[in-house]
Write a protein that holds these residues in place. Structure first.
Motif, PDB file in Angstrom:
ATOM      1  N   PRO A 195      82.226  85.385  40.352  1.00 28.32           N
ATOM      2  CA  PRO A 195      82.201  86.734  40.922  1.00 28.32           C
ATOM      3  C   PRO A 195      81.624  86.769  42.336  1.00 28.32           C
ATOM      4  O   PRO A 195      81.690  87.806  42.994  1.00 28.32           O
ATOM      5  CB  PRO A 195      81.306  87.507  39.941  1.00 28.32           C
ATOM      6  CG  PRO A 195      80.421  86.475  39.338  1.00 28.32           C
ATOM      7  CD  PRO A 195      81.205  85.201  39.308  1.00 28.32           C
ATOM      8  N   CYS A 196      81.076  85.663  42.810  1.00 26.65           N
ATOM      9  CA  CYS A 196      80.583  85.617  44.189  1.00 26.65           C
ATOM     10  C   CYS A 196      81.755  85.522  45.166  1.00 26.65           C
ATOM     11  O   CYS A 196      81.839  86.283  46.123  1.00 26.65           O
ATOM     12  CB  CYS A 196      79.665  84.415  44.398  1.00 26.65           C
ATOM     13  SG  CYS A 196      78.171  84.421  43.386  1.00 26.65           S
ATOM     14  N   CYS A 197      82.672  84.576  44.905  1.00 24.91           N
ATOM     15  CA  CYS A 197      83.725  84.289  45.889  1.00 24.91           C
ATOM     16  C   CYS A 197      85.120  84.526  45.362  1.00 24.91           C
ATOM     17  O   CYS A 197      86.091  84.432  46.119  1.00 24.91           O
ATOM     18  CB  CYS A 197      83.593  82.851  46.376  1.00 24.91           C
ATOM     19  SG  CYS A 197      84.060  81.606  45.138  1.00 24.91           S
ATOM     20  N   GLY A 198      85.271  84.793  44.060  1.00 28.31           N
ATOM     21  CA  GLY A 198      86.587  85.059  43.498  1.00 28.31           C
ATOM     22  C   GLY A 198      87.320  83.826  43.013  1.00 28.31           C
ATOM     23  O   GLY A 198      88.454  83.938  42.525  1.00 28.31           O
ATOM     24  N   GLY A 210      79.758  77.129  45.767  1.00 25.91           N
ATOM     25  CA  GLY A 210      78.523  76.438  45.376  1.00 25.91           C
ATOM     26  C   GLY A 210      77.600  77.280  44.520  1.00 25.91           C
ATOM     27  O   GLY A 210      76.459  76.880  44.264  1.00 25.91           O
ATOM     28  N   SER A 211      78.073  78.451  44.065  1.00 26.88           N
ATOM     29  CA  SER A 211      77.181  79.302  43.268  1.00 26.88           C
ATOM     30  C   SER A 211      76.785  78.613  41.969  1.00 26.88           C
ATOM     31  O   SER A 211      77.559  77.857  41.387  1.00 26.88           O
ATOM     32  CB  SER A 211      77.853  80.640  42.956  1.00 26.88           C
ATOM     33  OG  SER A 211      78.899  80.466  42.011  1.00 26.88           O
ATOM     34  N   HIS A 212      75.549  78.892  41.533  1.00 22.66           N
ATOM     35  CA  HIS A 212      75.062  78.458  40.218  1.00 22.66           C
ATOM     36  C   HIS A 212      75.121  79.668  39.281  1.00 22.66           C
ATOM     37  O   HIS A 212      75.409  80.788  39.707  1.00 22.66           O
ATOM     38  CB  HIS A 212      73.619  77.950  40.321  1.00 22.66           C
ATOM     39  CG  HIS A 212      73.494  76.661  41.078  1.00 22.66           C
ATOM     40  ND1 HIS A 212      72.346  75.909  41.093  1.00 22.66           N
ATOM     41  CD2 HIS A 212      74.391  75.983  41.842  1.00 22.66           C
ATOM     42  CE1 HIS A 212      72.538  74.824  41.828  1.00 22.66           C
ATOM     43  NE2 HIS A 212      73.751  74.850  42.300  1.00 22.66           N
TER      44      HIS A 212
HETATM   45 ZN   LIG Z   1      82.170  80.916  44.054  1.00 20.14          ZN
END
Ligand SMILES: [Zn+2]
Length: 256
Positions: free
Chosen positions: A45-48, A73-75
């Motif tokens: 949901p950060c970058c799609g 790079g989201s965790h």
């Molecule tokens: Zn992402």
């Protein structure tokens, strides 16, 4: 992370642990080709990003499987925080000035996509932020920010009190800080475990937090409430985002 710091860490860990670390990293080699052919099951949901599998996070002690977004790079913690933050900002009518401490790419993308937000980033590393500064001595006027985001920063400091006091000072009355920290598995029944030094096998953490984390935030002058990811992510979202076990501590500065 600087090369010198990495070399120093590996010297402390020993050869066998270092070899194991690099062997475990090889486990990610098959994830990228897999995502080219297998239908998507997961979403960031950060970058799609959508895909069949997140990358593994290979730490110095353990491997967290299906954990890191290949695109941003989201965790797991960033993905839940992104959902919460997006909803929080959508409910806000007025523009907001935000301080993003040690900015993560996925969270920065959520802030950048919102036209009501003006954001300043701060960290000790000069190349990635708008202001290079120590969080324990922020170079901002008192009451400068509506919102401060401080995710997995405090555990890297020998003492977290000065940083929390700075966050409280820099917040406007009525402003809020979103604080996340690594917690003990049984944090609700245990106080914070202080190591007395940065632990090279634990990403240089000085502590793992326990039930007193809310008290620490309150001691800085912020009314603190905890919001579990499971309270705003459905079970289906927790599965799709591979996120759900974390908690956001909201520190609110009293309004005038
Ligand atoms: Zn992402």
């Amino acid at each position: 992370m600087g090369l010198h710091r990495e070399i120093r860490r590996f010297r402390k860990m020993g050869g066998a642990a270092v070899a194991g670390y690099y062997l475990r990293r090889l486990g990610n080699a098959w994830v990228r080709p897999l995502n080219l052919v297998v239908p998507a099951r997961f979403e960031c949901p950060c970058c799609g990003w959508c895909g069949a599998r997140f990358l593994n996070h290979v730490g110095y002690q353990e491997t967290l499987r299906n954990y890191v977004c290949p695109r941003c790079g989201s965790h797991a913690r960033h993905r839940g925080l992104a959902v919460f933050l997006r909803r929080m900002l959508a409910a806000r009518e007025r523009p907001a000035t935000v301080l993003h401490c040690a900015p993560e790419r996925g969270i920065a993308a959520v802030l950048a996509a919102n036209p009501k937000i003006s954001c300043i980033t701060v960290d000790m590393a000069p190349h990635t932020v708008s202001v290079r500064a120590d969080i324990c001595a922020l170079p901002f006027q008192e009451a400068a920010f509506d919102l401060i985001i401080c995710c997995h920063v405090l555990e890297h400091l020998p003492a977290d009190g000065p940083a929390l006091k700075e966050i409280a000072r820099a917040l406007k009355p009525g402003g809020q800080a979103l604080v996340m920290v690594p917690m003990l598995h049984d944090w609700e029944s245990r106080p914070t475990l202080e190591f007395g030094a940065a632990q090279p096998r634990m990403d240089d953490h000085w502590r793992l937090y326990g039930h007193d984390v809310a008290g620490r935030i309150a001691a800085a002058g912020l009314a603190c409430t905890g919001v579990r990811f499971s309270s705003f992510l459905t079970a289906a979202q927790q599965e799709t985002y591979q996120s759900g076990g974390d908690i956001i501590f909201i520190g609110s500065k009293p309004a005038l």
